[in-house]
Design a protein around this motif. Structure first.
Motif, PDB file in Angstrom:
ATOM      1  N   LEU A   1       0.620  -1.349   0.038  1.00  0.00           N
ATOM      2  CA  LEU A   1      -0.149  -0.094   0.083  1.00  0.00           C
ATOM      3  C   LEU A   1       0.827   1.285  -0.063  1.00  0.00           C
ATOM      4  N   ALA A   2       1.689   1.372   0.966  1.00  0.00           N
ATOM      5  CA  ALA A   2       2.770   2.281   1.072  1.00  0.00           C
ATOM      6  C   ALA A   2       3.347   2.822  -0.516  1.00  0.00           C
ATOM      7  N   ARG A   3       3.848   1.681  -1.186  1.00  0.00           N
ATOM      8  CA  ARG A   3       4.638   1.773  -2.393  1.00  0.00           C
ATOM      9  C   ARG A   3       3.400   2.610  -3.428  1.00  0.00           C
ATOM     10  N   GLU A   4       2.399   1.953  -3.454  1.00  0.00           N
ATOM     11  CA  GLU A   4       1.202   2.514  -4.257  1.00  0.00           C
ATOM     12  C   GLU A   4       1.154   3.947  -3.972  1.00  0.00           C
ATOM     13  N   LEU A   5       0.898   4.324  -2.659  1.00  0.00           N
ATOM     14  CA  LEU A   5       0.535   5.729  -2.303  1.00  0.00           C
ATOM     15  C   LEU A   5       1.884   6.602  -2.675  1.00  0.00           C
ATOM     16  N   ARG A   6       3.098   6.041  -2.587  1.00  0.00           N
ATOM     17  CA  ARG A   6       4.185   7.112  -2.482  1.00  0.00           C
ATOM     18  C   ARG A   6       4.395   7.241  -4.236  1.00  0.00           C
ATOM     19  N   ARG A   7       4.007   6.333  -4.760  1.00  0.00           N
ATOM     20  CA  ARG A   7       3.804   6.763  -6.377  1.00  0.00           C
ATOM     21  C   ARG A   7       3.000   7.633  -6.728  1.00  0.00           C
ATOM     22  N   HIS A   8       2.207   8.133  -5.872  1.00  0.00           N
ATOM     23  CA  HIS A   8       1.389   9.476  -6.060  1.00  0.00           C
ATOM     24  C   HIS A   8       1.813  10.481  -5.546  1.00  0.00           C
ATOM     25  N   ASP A   9       3.064  10.276  -5.183  1.00  0.00           N
ATOM     26  CA  ASP A   9       3.727  11.660  -4.478  1.00  0.00           C
ATOM     27  C   ASP A   9       3.316  11.902  -3.229  1.00  0.00           C
ATOM     28  N   LEU A  10       2.507  11.139  -2.534  1.00  0.00           N
ATOM     29  CA  LEU A  10       2.314  11.195  -1.172  1.00  0.00           C
ATOM     30  C   LEU A  10       3.201  10.993  -0.223  1.00  0.00           C
ATOM     31  N   VAL A  11       3.392  11.645   1.090  1.00  0.00           N
ATOM     32  CA  VAL A  11       4.325  11.405   2.000  1.00  0.00           C
ATOM     33  C   VAL A  11       3.969  10.303   2.961  1.00  0.00           C
ATOM     34  N   VAL A  12       4.417   9.203   2.765  1.00  0.00           N
ATOM     35  CA  VAL A  12       3.924   7.965   3.849  1.00  0.00           C
ATOM     36  C   VAL A  12       4.717   7.556   4.788  1.00  0.00           C
ATOM     37  N   GLU A  13       4.312   7.609   5.869  1.00  0.00           N
ATOM     38  CA  GLU A  13       5.048   7.154   7.157  1.00  0.00           C
ATOM     39  C   GLU A  13       4.589   5.566   7.175  1.00  0.00           C
TER      40      GLU A  13
END
Ligand code: HAM
Length: 560
Positions: free
Chosen positions: A482-494
């Motif tokens: 999930l994190a990988r997917e969201l980061r692909r959208h330029d979101l900052v994910v912790e």
């Protein structure tokens, strides 16, 4: 505890966010003026600064971090030579760079532990256990220090003991071989314990004096000359990085500080000496400070004349100072003789009334310089940049000619110059290069940030996590996807951890300043729909996987 050296400091998050914010705006603004980045080395030959900045300046005479580099000991060269000269008997048994492990056995590691390297075991051909009287260990050292001999004596004793145990006899001598220069003329120095052999030949590479750059201009002009950048016409270059001056540290003054430096330099045919360049650089600075949101600065301007005018002015100052100098501070008494212009830099309060009576550079400017300075002012006025003329502004570096300037800011206290600069039409020639008029400036980035931080806290430009992903038990794998997917959208994910209890995840998310927390449990993964909770409002919604990124992004733009 080992601490950062006095005058240096760590710049930590979130402050680094403010530094990056500033540098991003700087790069943006510089780009619109067609400046390009140059990166020069952090250290250069000392001579560059001595000739460029000037021997008599405070920077060169007292503030540089300078060291002798070189005097490197060519260990291998000396060992090879020594072995060649001393080879006797069976050459196969002389093994440079290696100890004959067969003979030395376990105590070799003991020698290493003591920091002693035995490079050559010379001599005998007899198997262990038999007697020999000429066993000799040789070690190579660039210098003979008392310590080296003392530790060798210690080792010799240990080796002897061990050797006697292992091989049944104690014949062993130790010899230190050093380059002849290091042995100070005596071919053999015997301490009765260790013999020091002076070996002829030069095994030191020559040294050179190096200096950590105290400023960037000299290095950039050096690069301009070295790479014939004049062939490209007008160069507009900038450089961001650390500079080093051994000044007394105080607020806004560090021994390692950062400059944002820009230079316009080229052959005169490229228009590099035009007053339009001076005005453009100053206008760019005003634009930059405005873009950064820094208000309340003052631009102080002066013309320090060309080199001929400067010579006359310096002479006039020297003459005027002659009867006055005894009343001035010690530094000024020295400067009055060596470099009278520097007297104008003096900050000692008692000296000021005397300095105010000295001649002014404006009285020594010839027609060309006057016209140049007037043209700079005219453009500045027409583009609406306010400035004040400060006829005592001479700047602390010797390369300046004509336009010199500083931007000051009240918020900075005693160290109130945010930036300084000016023209240096003769610098390239002084460094042995072609004629290349130039103008530039350096912003003290530490001071710029100090001024800015009052209004713009670092937190306000820090990008905090958009979402904190909290995996339930055994959900690390799903969470990582999930994190990988969201980061692909330029979101900052912790990303949390499946071993955290939910309460701990919430605490960690809040501490990280995340906007949302996303809970990833088995049911959520099965249903491909996740619970997304806004940490500020407490609002929680179920969001299908395919809409997650969009939903979080939406929240980013319209907080709450
Ligand atoms: P500078 O006036 O020596 O000029 O330094 C420029 C700026 O660097 C100063 O105004 C100040 O903000 C900052 N600065 C200097 N020393 C320190 C320090 N110890 N700690 C913190 N900040 C400091 C030059 O360096 C010239 N190379 C500028 C130039 C470029 N002229 C033409 N081109």
């Amino acid at each position: 505890m080992i601490k950062a050296v006095r005058g240096t400091r760590d710049i930590l998050p979130p402050d680094t966010a403010l530094w990056n914010h500033v540098e991003t705006i700087v790069r943006d603004v510089f780009r619109t003026y067609n400046f390009q980045e140059i990166r020069t080395p952090i250290f250069e030959s000392t001579e560059l600064f001595a000739r460029g900045v000037g021997e008599e300046t405070d920077i060169v005479s007292k503030e540089m971090f300078t060291w002798e580099d070189g005097e490197r000991f060519n260990e291998k060269g000396m060992i090879d030579e020594w072995v060649k000269k001393n080879q006797s008997g069976d050459p196969a048994r002389v093994e440079p760079g290696r100890v004959n492990v067969y003979r030395t056995g376990a105590w070799l590691s003991e020698l290493n532990r003591l920091g002693i390297q035995l490079h050559v075991l010379r001599g005998i051909t007899v198997p262990p256990g038999s007697m020999s009287s000429n066993e000799e260990f040789v070690t190579f050292r660039p210098n003979v220090s008392a310590n080296a001999i003392e530790s060798l004596i210690r080792v010799r004793d240990e080796v002897r003991k061990k050797y006697a145990q292992d091989f049944g006899h104690s014949a062993i001598s130790l010899r230190l071989v050093v380059p002849a220069e290091a042995a100070k003329g005596s071919p053999w120095v015997s301490t009765d314990e260790v013999e020091v052999e002076a070996f002829p030949g030069n095994y030191f590479s020559s040294s050179q004096s190096l200096t950590l750059r105290p400023e960037a201009t000299a290095g950039i002009v050096r690069a301009y000359i070295e790479h014939k950048l004049g062939d490209r016409g007008l160069n507009k270059l900038f450089c961001i990085g650390p500079m080093f001056r051994r000044e007394r540290p105080q607020k806004g003054r560090y021994r390692q500080f950062y400059q944002i430096d820009a230079e316009v330099i080229g052959p005169a045919s490229s228009g590099s000496d035009s007053p339009a360049r001076d005005a453009e650089v100053l206008e760019m600075l005003a634009t930059l400070l405005d873009r950064l949101g820094i208000t309340g600065w003052t631009l102080e301007l002066n013309s320090v004349g060309n080199s001929a005018e400067r010579v006359k002015f310096n002479e006039a100052l020297r003459v005027a100072l002659e009867p006055l100098k005894d009343k001035l501070c010690g530094d000024c008494q020295r400067r009055a003789v060596t470099n009278p212009l520097r007297v104008l830099d003096c900050k000692v309060p008692e000296d000021q009334p005397i300095i105010d009576t000295l001649p002014r550079i404006s009285e020594f400017l010839e027609e060309d310089s006057k016209k140049h300075f007037a043209a700079v002012q005219e453009i500045l006025k027409s583009v609406g940049i306010e400035f004040t003329i400060n006829s005592r502004l001479v700047r602390g570096l010797d390369y300046y000619t004509r336009t010199a300037f500083e931007f000051t800011h009240g918020a900075l206290g005693a160290q109130n110059a945010i930036l300084g600069g000016g023209r240096y039409d003769g610098l390239s020639e002084a460094l042995g290069g072609p004629a290349a008029p130039g103008i530039g400036f350096a912003i003290g980035e530490d001071r710029l940030i100090m001024t800015l931080a009052e209004k713009t806290p670092a937190e306000s430009v820090l990008r905090k996590p958009d979402v904190y992903i909290a995996p339930m038990a055994a959900m690390n794998v799903a969470a990582a996807r999930l994190a990988r997917e969201l980061r692909r959208h330029d979101l900052v994910v912790e990303l949390g951890d499946e071993n955290f209890r939910l309460k701990k995840s919430f605490e960690a998310a809040t501490k990280a300043g995340a906007k949302y927390i996303l809970i990833v449990g088995e049911n959520e993964v099965k249903a491909d729909t996740f619970a997304l909770k806004n940490l500020a409002t407490g609002e929680q919604i179920q969001v299908p996987f395919s809409e997650l990124a969009a939903k979080i992004q939406q929240g980013r733009i319209q907080p709450g």
